[in-house]
Scaffold this active site. Sequence first.
Site, PDB file in Angstrom:
ATOM      1  N   HIS A  45       0.836  -1.179   0.008  1.00  0.00           N
ATOM      2  CA  HIS A  45       0.014   0.037   0.071  1.00  0.00           C
ATOM      3  C   HIS A  45       0.823   1.231   0.051  1.00  0.00           C
ATOM      4  O   HIS A  45       0.653   2.276  -0.660  1.00  0.00           O
ATOM      5  CB  HIS A  45      -1.021  -0.108   1.198  1.00  0.00           C
ATOM      6  CG  HIS A  45      -1.930   0.933   1.393  1.00  0.00           C
ATOM      7  ND1 HIS A  45      -3.222   0.750   0.884  1.00  0.00           N
ATOM      8  CD2 HIS A  45      -2.090   2.272   1.437  1.00  0.00           C
ATOM      9  CE1 HIS A  45      -4.205   1.671   0.848  1.00  0.00           C
ATOM     10  NE2 HIS A  45      -3.241   2.771   1.221  1.00  0.00           N
ATOM     11  N   HIS A  87     -10.873   2.228  -1.729  1.00  0.00           N
ATOM     12  CA  HIS A  87     -10.884   1.812  -0.450  1.00  0.00           C
ATOM     13  C   HIS A  87     -11.767   0.439  -0.612  1.00  0.00           C
ATOM     14  O   HIS A  87     -12.942   0.513  -0.020  1.00  0.00           O
ATOM     15  CB  HIS A  87     -11.770   2.976   0.338  1.00  0.00           C
ATOM     16  CG  HIS A  87     -11.269   3.132   1.810  1.00  0.00           C
ATOM     17  ND1 HIS A  87     -11.859   3.224   2.851  1.00  0.00           N
ATOM     18  CD2 HIS A  87      -9.989   2.758   2.224  1.00  0.00           C
ATOM     19  CE1 HIS A  87     -11.152   3.317   4.028  1.00  0.00           C
ATOM     20  NE2 HIS A  87     -10.114   3.108   3.667  1.00  0.00           N
TER      21      HIS A  87
END
Lengths: 779, 151
Positions: free
Chosen positions: A61, A133
């Site tokens: 990430h 998300h």
Amino acid sequence: MEIKTIDILSASETQLQEMSKKYLLSLNLEEMLVVQKYFKDLGKNPTDVEIETIAQTWSEHCKHKTLTSSIDFNYTKIGGKPQKKLYKNLLKDTIFKITKELNKKWCISVFQDNAGVIEFDDKDAVAFKVETHNHPSAIEPYGGAGTGIGGVIRDILGVGLGAKPIMNTDIFCFGPDNYPQEKVPKGVLHPKRVFKGVVSGVRDYGNRMGIPTSNGTILFDEGYIHNPLVYCGTVGMLPKDKAFKKVLPGDIILAVGGKTGRDGIHGATFSSLSLDENVSSTVVQIGNPIVEKKVLDTMLIARDKNLYNAVTDCGAGGFSSAIGELAIFSNGAKVHLEKAPLKYKGLQPWEIWISEAQERMVFAVPKNNLEEILKIFTDEDVEATVLGEFTNTGKLEVFYDSKIVCSLDMKFLHDGIPKRHKSAVWNEKKSAVKKIKSKNLTNRLKEILSSLNVCSKEWVIRQYDHEVQAQTVIKPLVGVKNDGPSDAAVLKPLPDSDKGIVVSNGVNLYGKKDAYSMAVSAIDEALRNLVAVGGNLKKTALLDNFCWGALDTPEQLGEIVMTCEACYDMGKVFETPFISGKDSLNNKYKLGSKTVSIPPTLLISAISVIDDIKKCITMDLKKSGNPVYIVGLTKDEVLPRVDFENAKKQMTALQEAIEQKTVDSCHDCSDGGIAVSCSEMCFSGGLGMEINLKNVPAENIKSDEAILFSESNSRFIVEVRKEKEKDFNRILQGANFAKIGQVVKNKKFIVNGLRKKSVIDSDISELKNSWQKTLGNYD
Amino acid sequence: MSNYKILIEHKDNALDAESKGTLKDIIDLGLKTVKSIKVSQIYEISGDISLHEIEEISNDLLVDPITQKITINSDSKESGIAIEVYYKSGVTDAVADTVHIGIKDMNIDKDVKVRTGKRYFLKGKLSSTNVKNIAEKILSNTVVQEYVIRQ
């Protein structure tokens, strides 16, 4: 308080791998070995805080390990010989490279901060960021989507010295809403529940923040049942001289906003794993937009008083990432975790350090300004707490009650990660020609208009406030009844200037079959949408968001390589630099022994700065008697490509024609082709249209159906102002274009075929009804 | 130390979009035997606080008196099935946090605990499996929430 030491020094390779799994570190063996060696050299075992810090900082990430790896690429084009290519760093050799080559002066800050920044005018700049998300939204759609939008808003607050958010954009991919309930596996929420939850999450967070949601798209496909995609984007404005941050040794670390709790622990590393039915509540983040709104209002006051040197948001990895990243500027930091305000007692130091609790920002404040900035925050009941100070010791040092719980070398933490090397393969496949035979083309058109991916999304759009801040000039819904589908949003951010910002997007499902086709089509669509309302290609920047499923084989990686190549190729042709991007890999779900992956999905967001919003146009027909033109060539293709030279010629010529006010309305051809595009223009404008397929410039097409529904790229339907028809023809000279019909007074859409007259003949109200009924009355 | 359970629900003549939407979701799930549903917001407040203060808080902070009504510490006498959904402990309850701030702003200086939830009052012919399905597939998300069924 409890600090655990992790026995890494004596661990075997198998034990290292188990350790990575057990503590949710998501580090591979090679990385674990580097960590082991680092601590062996120090002659001590790491604490839990240290190991967690490394895992967060090195997570996919935060570090984009796959997209920045070096890659041996073997590829074969149709009819060609196998070829080889070596990338030292895939992103740097493709997407960054084109931005560097183009070297646009109006690009202020690219790929280095929380968002990309381009010039608006002499004084101001525009920042744009799009995030995903996905994992959190799959598990808790409302909270996941809300905190998704909350997170990207904080990216804008945390770019440079902070930008003011002026618009949100949201793109979702869901499973079909009518998927049979009994086929949904355990642990997965029904697509309709995800859809409704995500929309209400974005609505509640965006609306409460007072930021308009003015652009978006929704794709439905069975490939997204287990892993829905939620892309959230925010545009912000900031003064040009506030576009960069610095941190000086001695600057105070100030945490501002929400309290820290156990919510969202391991989000950064969790997003690097496959989902399955067992998830814990701690990975879910719960949003509180009111807290974030107060942070926004107060921090902009502090920014304009020049009270701080740097700011960044707490996103993935929480304090560990935010403070760790700012500490790079000064080369070190000392943090006292016991000072962090907590939601409740009982948090371990490592939990405080990596919690992704929402609505938190970190500031670097010169000591002399501390009193003044604290007053601004406390006057508005915004919690602000001194956590320590930035240093130049080369070390990230974390304390709890004067006991040191983490001491890591900055150099190792940020540069120590071993580079990944991978191989990738791509063999171009021949795309089959679509063979559909419909007897009744009017009915076929209505079917397409009602399909989930084409139908009106008004039910969603109306829940969002797209007017707040009163800057939205071209809105998501346009036309005489304010219910037609706009191609792009146009904002007028300054009260005393007609300069504007155009925002559009492109995303499609071609990735199931051909990643290159998907990527060029997504970029083409984003640019088409932008040009259709009057965007300026000479000042347009792009954002890339990769969402991928499994990436275990060279073939799967090959798809990513071709997508990057497509970005490079299109950027080069259209001279549109990329300014920011993000990737979310591992969008896959473990169903027993099987792993289900999403179709590779690239979202392209485009942003353009224009000089005069008064020259912008909408897609609804304006006047009967006006001639209707098509720009672009129609081909019989299932996986559309882009004919680079012609596409650029068409779009730049059309841009000029719109600027010269020769065009009354314009709509791009995408899903459902010419037929859908013309229908939408008709019922949005409340006028009819008659077109002749014989006049459509086409390649190798012999059937009416193929011309009507082909989804070839780079095409527009254009309603030309009658008295300017000559000018339009002059400007478009050299591009593929032709007159195909005219706007008519009677409210009918009539298509004359290649051999027969009126192969489509329908009242526009019937077409509109088909288009609106699917999600019309959804609650 | 006292415990109060305050229920806020829409008056019968006011448009109640949430109840309507939830009913549609249940019917979409294939359970067409549900006749009606009424959604109430639950506020549980406990601490050293008087009924009078609770009434003040309910009237001035929690209710919209034009469209909603309040019930304190008494369950409905109607027959039906009630499913109550709460956040699990440790999960941030943003509404409860805001109620805390509101109580302080009303100058009621009491140390109270606040928890919020939703109560779904269902009428219709439903088996216990049906009820469990509704609770888990529509009304709650068991990752962050827990539910209680009251008959």
